[in-house]
Design a protein around this motif. Sequence first.
Motif, PDB file in Angstrom:
ATOM      1  N   GLY A 127       0.782  -1.230   0.000  1.00 26.14           N
ATOM      2  CA  GLY A 127       0.000   0.000   0.000  1.00 26.14           C
ATOM      3  C   GLY A 127       0.815   1.281   0.000  1.00 26.14           C
ATOM      4  O   GLY A 127       0.250   2.369   0.102  1.00 26.14           O
TER       5      GLY A 127
ATOM      6  N   ARG B 225       0.252   3.588  -4.629  1.00 27.25           N
ATOM      7  CA  ARG B 225      -1.162   3.457  -4.980  1.00 27.25           C
ATOM      8  C   ARG B 225      -1.336   3.636  -6.487  1.00 27.25           C
ATOM      9  O   ARG B 225      -0.560   4.342  -7.129  1.00 27.25           O
ATOM     10  CB  ARG B 225      -1.987   4.520  -4.253  1.00 27.25           C
TER      11      ARG B 225
ATOM     12  N   THR C 143      -2.235   5.264  -9.637  1.00 28.24           N
ATOM     13  CA  THR C 143      -2.591   6.625 -10.051  1.00 28.24           C
ATOM     14  C   THR C 143      -2.454   6.826 -11.553  1.00 28.24           C
ATOM     15  O   THR C 143      -3.085   7.711 -12.101  1.00 28.24           O
ATOM     16  CB  THR C 143      -1.707   7.668  -9.344  1.00 28.24           C
TER      17      THR C 143
ATOM     18  N   HIS D 117     -12.244   3.017  -3.506  1.00 30.96           N
ATOM     19  CA  HIS D 117     -10.805   2.903  -3.286  1.00 30.96           C
ATOM     20  C   HIS D 117     -10.177   2.194  -4.473  1.00 30.96           C
ATOM     21  O   HIS D 117     -10.776   1.273  -5.028  1.00 30.96           O
ATOM     22  CB  HIS D 117     -10.513   2.076  -2.029  1.00 30.96           C
TER      23      HIS D 117
ATOM     24  N   ARG E 258      -6.674   0.047  -5.292  1.00 35.14           N
ATOM     25  CA  ARG E 258      -5.531  -0.592  -4.666  1.00 35.14           C
ATOM     26  C   ARG E 258      -4.889  -1.560  -5.656  1.00 35.14           C
ATOM     27  O   ARG E 258      -5.538  -2.042  -6.575  1.00 35.14           O
ATOM     28  CB  ARG E 258      -5.945  -1.381  -3.408  1.00 35.14           C
ATOM     29  N   TYR E 259      -3.620  -1.855  -5.422  1.00 30.65           N
ATOM     30  CA  TYR E 259      -2.947  -2.904  -6.189  1.00 30.65           C
ATOM     31  C   TYR E 259      -3.112  -4.222  -5.453  1.00 30.65           C
ATOM     32  O   TYR E 259      -3.272  -4.252  -4.233  1.00 30.65           O
ATOM     33  CB  TYR E 259      -1.451  -2.601  -6.333  1.00 30.65           C
TER      34      TYR E 259
END
Length: 143
Positions: free
Chosen positions: A83, A86, A88, A122, A124-125
């Motif tokens: 985390g 992020r 983008t 959200h 997230r990877y």
Amino acid sequence: MIKVTIYGEPIPQARPRFARNGHTYEPERSRNYKQLARLWLTQRLKKETAWKPLETALVVDITFYLSIPISWSKKRRTDAINGVTRPTARNGDIDNLIKAVLDAGNGLLWADDMYITDITAHKRYTADTARTEITVKEVTTTC
């Protein structure tokens, strides 16, 4: 409350395109993702007894889990999993990702997305399978 997972790389809702004759059409990539999402939603809702699309005020939480690019270094991949990094770039605007999911849920999870009063999203990877997790709650209190 209902929780649904849509497996597959999240795809943002693209703007409509215009044909030479002036008609508009939805790009194939967006259309295919919404069809995939509707398939997963339908499969999940089959497990609910006598499910009807919700027609009350709703709170929706969406988490988009995106694949980590293969070209990234081990350190960068670790940062993404933890985390620190992020999503983008090149992953789509979060509002367009939300729009694709809301459109797919129309008539299945909710009668129309106008019933959604609160939404949280959200990006997230993930090192696991790319997916979208949706939680829908009916609003139980009135102001």
